[in-house]
Design a protein around this motif. Structure first.
Motif, PDB file in Angstrom:
ATOM      1  N   GLY A 127       7.044  -5.275   5.534  1.00  0.00           N
ATOM      2  CA  GLY A 127       6.504  -6.497   4.950  1.00  0.00           C
ATOM      3  C   GLY A 127       5.037  -6.359   4.584  1.00  0.00           C
ATOM      4  O   GLY A 127       4.613  -6.781   3.501  1.00  0.00           O
ATOM      5  N   THR A 128       4.246  -5.756   5.472  1.00  0.00           N
ATOM      6  CA  THR A 128       2.820  -5.576   5.202  1.00  0.00           C
ATOM      7  C   THR A 128       2.587  -4.623   4.037  1.00  0.00           C
ATOM      8  O   THR A 128       1.757  -4.876   3.160  1.00  0.00           O
ATOM      9  CB  THR A 128       2.108  -5.032   6.456  1.00  0.00           C
ATOM     10  N   ALA A 131       3.714  -5.995   0.544  1.00  0.00           N
ATOM     11  CA  ALA A 131       2.854  -7.070   0.055  1.00  0.00           C
ATOM     12  C   ALA A 131       1.613  -6.523  -0.644  1.00  0.00           C
ATOM     13  O   ALA A 131       0.882  -7.281  -1.288  1.00  0.00           O
ATOM     14  CB  ALA A 131       2.451  -7.978   1.218  1.00  0.00           C
ATOM     15  N   ARG A 132       1.370  -5.201  -0.540  1.00  0.00           N
ATOM     16  CA  ARG A 132       0.192  -4.564  -1.151  1.00  0.00           C
ATOM     17  C   ARG A 132       0.623  -3.349  -1.970  1.00  0.00           C
ATOM     18  O   ARG A 132       0.239  -2.213  -1.686  1.00  0.00           O
ATOM     19  CB  ARG A 132      -0.803  -4.156  -0.057  1.00  0.00           C
ATOM     20  N   GLU A 348       3.565 -14.408   5.159  1.00  0.00           N
ATOM     21  CA  GLU A 348       2.801 -13.804   4.063  1.00  0.00           C
ATOM     22  C   GLU A 348       3.715 -13.421   2.902  1.00  0.00           C
ATOM     23  O   GLU A 348       3.370 -13.621   1.732  1.00  0.00           O
ATOM     24  CB  GLU A 348       2.055 -12.573   4.579  1.00  0.00           C
ATOM     25  N   LEU A 349       4.911 -12.886   3.229  1.00  0.00           N
ATOM     26  CA  LEU A 349       5.869 -12.540   2.172  1.00  0.00           C
ATOM     27  C   LEU A 349       6.325 -13.791   1.421  1.00  0.00           C
ATOM     28  O   LEU A 349       6.402 -13.795   0.185  1.00  0.00           O
ATOM     29  CB  LEU A 349       7.083 -11.830   2.778  1.00  0.00           C
ATOM     30  N   GLY A 352       3.623 -15.045  -0.796  1.00  0.00           N
ATOM     31  CA  GLY A 352       3.474 -14.203  -1.974  1.00  0.00           C
ATOM     32  C   GLY A 352       4.478 -14.529  -3.061  1.00  0.00           C
ATOM     33  O   GLY A 352       4.251 -14.215  -4.245  1.00  0.00           O
ATOM     34  N   PRO A 434       9.774  -8.226  -0.109  1.00  0.00           N
ATOM     35  CA  PRO A 434       9.744  -9.321  -1.091  1.00  0.00           C
ATOM     36  C   PRO A 434      10.855  -9.224  -2.125  1.00  0.00           C
ATOM     37  O   PRO A 434      11.356 -10.248  -2.589  1.00  0.00           O
ATOM     38  CB  PRO A 434       8.359  -9.182  -1.734  1.00  0.00           C
TER      39      PRO A 434
END
Length: 448
Positions: A127-128, A131-132, A348-349, A352, A434
């Motif tokens: 996930g982290t 997201a980038r 956070e996902l 986004g 995502p």
């Protein structure tokens, strides 16, 4: 012994667990065995012959040759002491079968727990990183995390005795992904990909194929000079796909080549546990193919997998990607997750993708928030404290117009059926990025 070897060797055959249990259950539970015991006890020769004949058929079907021979000796025995002796052999094997079943099922439960514990931190990693996507290092972590997730899924299926699922996928994309993973793991190493394909999209088991090729590529890197370019090739020959990994390293003698697939064997002083080729051969055979090794001392090694990967006309399924521009702005999601770090990453996902997230960290809090309403959908961790079947049902009842999904690190046998009976619409196994979330939400909210 019943399994043709010792108990440790039987338990090491992880992929055969479900089939092994099925066969073992069939033997001690077969009607012919108790019928044989009764006939021998009352000294009924005709009934003993008939039951032994039936038991012999069962043993032959299950590949238990020695037991089939024992049953045959009961049929041919001329006196009762010999029949008693053969019955004692069969009874001993029945007891052994029950013991093996218990140990296999205990190991299966331990494996399920291990897979669950591995998936939870993997969700944070994937996930982290996803997201980038603009960060090259994060992109490599995401690729590695997806591969590890596929390996865990494969282990879960093998332990349950499930056959590999054939799906449509792009073979060139898979090869490039393997090459990129290797370059990330071994900085500075070069991998060249060459293809000669009539069809780029094929049907097969991409997770198993990816794992097999990565094992071969890792072996090639570890056993060749740093300046060596590893060659990964794919060629379509007479309806069979030939995938090869070639290096120009030390190579092997004929004797070493014969031993190469034995567990824990390592040529020369190379690193590793000596399981790479053993695993590759097992995966290849499970996919319906075969593995060959060509090598000569001082001339390098080429390992080739010949697999049935028929062409696929499906150009959509299995692409694994969704338009990054797809958003769901303004939608509200209830996230029930007890692991705080996982909850933060999942939130956070969602954010986004444009969703607004409300979080609950136990089942009671989730039921309370769901009762307040106002959510477009909900995601529940199936194993969080207080989230039993009644709590899941209460959440689904409180959100009649909002789909409720399970987002969990593992499902116990029958658990998905119970969740669906409570009203849960779909179950997602962590890690989820995502793209997977966008696909799911896009299916349920096509007009948002």
């Amino acid at each position: 012994m019943l399994l043709g070897g010792d108990l440790d060797a039987a338990l090491s055959r992880l992929g055969d667990r479900a089939l092994l249990i099925k066969h073992l259950r069939q033997f001690p539970g077969d009607d012919a065995f108790p019928a044989l015991k009764r006939a021998v006890t009352v000294r009924d020769q005709a009934a003993a012959w008939q039951a032994a004949h039936a038991l012999r058929g069962t043993c032959l079907t299950l590949g238990m040759g020695r037991l089939a021979k024992a049953a045959e000796r009961v049929m041919d025995a001329e006196d009762w002491p010999e029949r008693d002796a053969m019955l004692a052999v069969l009874a001993c094997e029945q007891e052994h079968a029950a013991r093996v079943i218990g140990l296999l099922e205990e190991n299966g439960a331990a494996l399920a727990m291990l897979l669950h514990e591995l998936r939870t931190p993997l969700q944070v990693m994937l996930g982290t990183a996803e997201a980038r996507p603009e960060d090259v290092g994060m992109a490599r972590i995401a690729t590695a995390a997806r591969h590890l997730s596929a390996v865990l899924s494969g282990l879960s299926k093998l332990s349950a005795g499930q056959s590999p699922r054939r799906v449509s996928f792009s073979l060139p994309e898979l090869l490039q992904e393997c090459a990129e993973l290797l370059r990330g793991a071994f900085a500075g190493r070069s991998v060249a990909v060459a293809t000669s394909l009539r069809h780029e999209r094929v049907q097969g088991d991409p997770a198993s194929l990816r794992q097999a090729l990565l094992n071969l590529l890792t072996n090639a890197v570890r056993n060749s000079p740093e300046s060596d370019v590893i060659i990964l090739e794919a060629a379509e020959l007479d309806g069979v796909m030939a995938l090869s990994v070639r290096d120009h390293g030390r190579g092997m003698t004929d004797a070493e080549r014969e031993q190469a697939c034995e567990p824990y064997w390592r040529g020369g002083e190379g690193p590793g546990m000596g399981l790479g080729l053993t695993i590759v051969r097992e995966l290849t055979e499970r996919m319906g193919g075969r593995m060959t090794i060509e090598s000569a001392l001082g001339e390098g090694t080429t390992v080739t997998l010949r697999l049935p990967l028929p062409p696929s006309d499906d150009v959509e399924r299995g692409t694994g990607r969704v338009e990054k521009s797809r958003r769901f702005d303004g939608m509200r999601v209830l996230l029930a997750e007890d692991d705080r770090l996982n909850a933060e990453v999942s939130a956070e996902l969602f954010e986004g993708l444009g969703l607004r997230t409300s979080m609950a960290h136990d089942g009671g809090e989730a039921v309370k928030l769901a009762g307040a309403g106002g959510y477009d959908c909900a995601f529940l961790d199936a194993h969080m404290p207080g989230l039993d079947g009644s709590a899941a049902e209460a959440i689904c009842r409180a959100l009649p117009d909002a789909p409720v999904f399970a987002l969990t690190a593992g499902l116990l046998p029958g658990e998905e059926q119970r969740l669906r009976a409570a009203g849960v619409r779909a179950c997602l196994l962590k890690p989820v990025g995502p793209d997977a979330l966008a696909r799911l939400l896009g299916d349920w909210f096509p007009d948002r």
